[in-house]
Design a protein around this motif. Structure first.
Motif, PDB file in Angstrom:
ATOM      1  N   UNK A  54       0.814  -1.217   0.000  1.00 12.82           N
ATOM      2  CA  UNK A  54       0.000   0.000   0.000  1.00 12.82           C
ATOM      3  C   UNK A  54       0.854   1.277   0.000  1.00 12.82           C
ATOM      4  N   UNK A  55       2.156   1.123  -0.159  1.00 13.15           N
ATOM      5  CA  UNK A  55       3.033   2.296  -0.187  1.00 13.15           C
ATOM      6  C   UNK A  55       2.697   3.175  -1.389  1.00 13.15           C
ATOM      7  N   UNK A  56       2.692   4.483  -1.179  1.00 11.66           N
ATOM      8  CA  UNK A  56       2.346   5.438  -2.230  1.00 11.66           C
ATOM      9  C   UNK A  56       3.329   6.604  -2.211  1.00 11.66           C
ATOM     10  N   UNK A  57       3.506   7.225  -3.362  1.00 17.88           N
ATOM     11  CA  UNK A  57       4.319   8.434  -3.434  1.00 17.88           C
ATOM     12  C   UNK A  57       3.492   9.657  -2.997  1.00 17.88           C
ATOM     13  N   UNK A  58       4.128  10.813  -2.969  1.00 18.03           N
ATOM     14  CA  UNK A  58       3.462  12.021  -2.495  1.00 18.03           C
ATOM     15  C   UNK A  58       2.343  12.480  -3.418  1.00 18.03           C
ATOM     16  N   UNK A  59       2.317  11.968  -4.654  1.00 12.61           N
ATOM     17  CA  UNK A  59       1.227  12.311  -5.562  1.00 12.61           C
ATOM     18  C   UNK A  59       0.131  11.242  -5.569  1.00 12.61           C
ATOM     19  N   UNK A  60       0.211  10.280  -4.615  1.00 10.86           N
ATOM     20  CA  UNK A  60      -0.810   9.251  -4.508  1.00 10.86           C
ATOM     21  C   UNK A  60      -2.030   9.726  -3.738  1.00 10.86           C
ATOM     22  N   UNK A  82       3.977   5.539   4.179  1.00 16.28           N
ATOM     23  CA  UNK A  82       5.064   4.750   3.596  1.00 16.28           C
ATOM     24  C   UNK A  82       5.110   4.984   2.093  1.00 16.28           C
ATOM     25  N   UNK A  83       6.359   5.114   1.578  1.00 15.91           N
ATOM     26  CA  UNK A  83       6.574   5.319   0.146  1.00 15.91           C
ATOM     27  C   UNK A  83       7.468   4.216  -0.409  1.00 15.91           C
ATOM     28  N   UNK A  84       7.321   3.854  -1.673  1.00 13.58           N
ATOM     29  CA  UNK A  84       8.195   2.834  -2.260  1.00 13.58           C
ATOM     30  C   UNK A  84       9.650   3.279  -2.200  1.00 13.58           C
ATOM     31  N   UNK A  94      13.751 -11.860  -1.216  1.00 14.82           N
ATOM     32  CA  UNK A  94      13.746 -10.574  -1.891  1.00 14.82           C
ATOM     33  C   UNK A  94      12.662  -9.710  -1.279  1.00 14.82           C
ATOM     34  N   UNK A  95      13.062  -8.533  -0.743  1.00 11.23           N
ATOM     35  CA  UNK A  95      12.131  -7.661  -0.032  1.00 11.23           C
ATOM     36  C   UNK A  95      12.029  -6.307  -0.730  1.00 11.23           C
ATOM     37  N   UNK A  96      10.812  -5.854  -0.921  1.00  9.43           N
ATOM     38  CA  UNK A  96      10.571  -4.519  -1.444  1.00  9.43           C
ATOM     39  C   UNK A  96      10.467  -3.551  -0.265  1.00  9.43           C
ATOM     40  N   UNK A  97      11.528  -2.787  -0.052  1.00 11.04           N
ATOM     41  CA  UNK A  97      11.537  -1.882   1.092  1.00 11.04           C
ATOM     42  C   UNK A  97      10.753  -0.599   0.786  1.00 11.04           C
ATOM     43  N   UNK A  98      10.363   0.058   1.856  1.00 13.38           N
ATOM     44  CA  UNK A  98       9.647   1.326   1.758  1.00 13.38           C
ATOM     45  C   UNK A  98      10.442   2.399   2.486  1.00 13.38           C
ATOM     46  N   UNK A  99      10.037   3.617   2.327  1.00 11.38           N
ATOM     47  CA  UNK A  99      10.535   4.728   3.133  1.00 11.38           C
ATOM     48  C   UNK A  99       9.494   5.020   4.210  1.00 11.38           C
ATOM     49  N   UNK A 129      12.822  -3.906   6.071  1.00 11.69           N
ATOM     50  CA  UNK A 129      11.696  -3.513   5.224  1.00 11.69           C
ATOM     51  C   UNK A 129      11.620  -2.008   4.978  1.00 11.69           C
ATOM     52  N   UNK A 130      12.467  -1.233   5.662  1.00 13.54           N
ATOM     53  CA  UNK A 130      12.449   0.223   5.532  1.00 13.54           C
ATOM     54  C   UNK A 130      13.845   0.730   5.176  1.00 13.54           C
ATOM     55  N   UNK A 131      13.944   1.509   4.123  1.00 15.64           N
ATOM     56  CA  UNK A 131      15.213   2.124   3.737  1.00 15.64           C
ATOM     57  C   UNK A 131      15.401   3.408   4.540  1.00 15.64           C
ATOM     58  N   UNK A 132      16.513   3.558   5.254  1.00 17.54           N
ATOM     59  CA  UNK A 132      16.716   4.768   6.058  1.00 17.54           C
ATOM     60  C   UNK A 132      16.843   6.016   5.191  1.00 17.54           C
TER      61      UNK A 132
END
Length: 267
Positions: A54-60, A82-84, A94-99, A129-132
């Motif tokens: 459910x991660x979205x960018x600022x234009x989501x 949370x953002x991709x 393989x993990x898709x991390x978020x911000x 799961x989270x990129x610093x």
């Protein structure tokens, strides 16, 4: 400056959480708040499923939904989401991390701070799961400079001191603090200490404790302990919530910051 803290328990669905956040922001604004702070993970609670789904960018839809409301009300909103981010390998997976992001949105801005210090402690590894993040962020509300930190950042005093050196008089801290032995004690000490380190107002908005008062003190993941708070630049707790959902509205006097920094020039 009138600030509002919204303490609630987010759920698993980003659409439902947006509706809840909008209702609470409107309520805080109706009580006079001009800067309204929501918890970390306000878009999706920790331990409620994969964050990358459910991660979205600022234009989501989540960020723009809060942004449209903030502009309509003429307020500035800070809310955890949370953002991709990236893809990494961890233990053969393989993990898709978020911000882990604090959205900052209002009439004249729509930006983000990404949590710098991931919660790799107490047998929990947020960095899996989270990129610093890497950059400090400040912004302006009604002529006041506001800095941003998120939850575990509060254990790192230099971040708060540097925000103050960059002009921050108020530092907002969206949070989803874990409950457990000594955790509330630590939270109270840390928020007061960071106020003293930076001689700034600390405005910390936490997730309410899932299960409320009945579950208080029991060990949990980082899903919330409540106790959102406002701490003055001399370390005094001006306001504090309990374990349950609550809204705090408080007036911050920037003269208190000037006085504290004149008498205690730690910066």
């Amino acid at each position: 400056m009138q600030i509002g803290i919204v303490q609630f328990t987010a759920g698993a669905d980003i659409v439902d959480n947006l509706a809840l956040a909008r209702d609470k922001v409107q309520e805080a604004a109706s009580r006079g708040a001009r800067l309204i702070v929501l918890p970390e993970a306000a878009s999706q609670a920790f331990d409620s499923g994969r964050l990358d789904k459910q991660a979205q960018e600022l234009d989501g839809p989540y960020a723009t939904g809060l942004g449209e409301l903030a502009r309509e009300l003429g307020v500035t909103v800070v809310a955890g989401m949370f953002r991709p981010a990236d893809t990494v390998e961890r233990d053969g997976k393989t993990l898709n991390r978020v911000r882990n992001t604090a959205l900052i949105t209002g009439p004249d801005l729509h930006v983000a701070y990404d949590k710098i210090h991931t919660f790799d402690a107490f047998d929990y590894r947020e960095s899996d799961t989270v990129r610093p993040g890497t950059e400090l962020v400040t912004f302006e509300v009604e002529g006041v400079t506001v800095g941003v930190a998120i939850c575990y950042d509060i254990r790192f005093p230099e971040q708060f001191r540097e925000l103050a050196r960059r002009g921050a008089q108020v530092i907002v801290v969206p949070t989803s603090w874990a409950d457990g032995p000594e955790k509330l004690y630590q939270w109270r000490i840390l928020t007061a200490a960071r106020a003293l380190d930076s001689t700034s107002w600390i405005v910390a908005a936490g997730q309410a404790r899932p299960g409320g008062q009945e579950q208080a003190g029991q060990s949990s993941g980082p899903t919330g302990i409540g106790h959102s708070c406002v701490v003055g630049p001399t370390g005094r707790r001006e306001s504090e919530a309990g374990y349950e959902p609550e809204i705090i509205v408080c007036d911050l006097d920037m003269g208190d910051v000037e006085k504290a920094r004149r008498s205690l020039p730690v910066l």
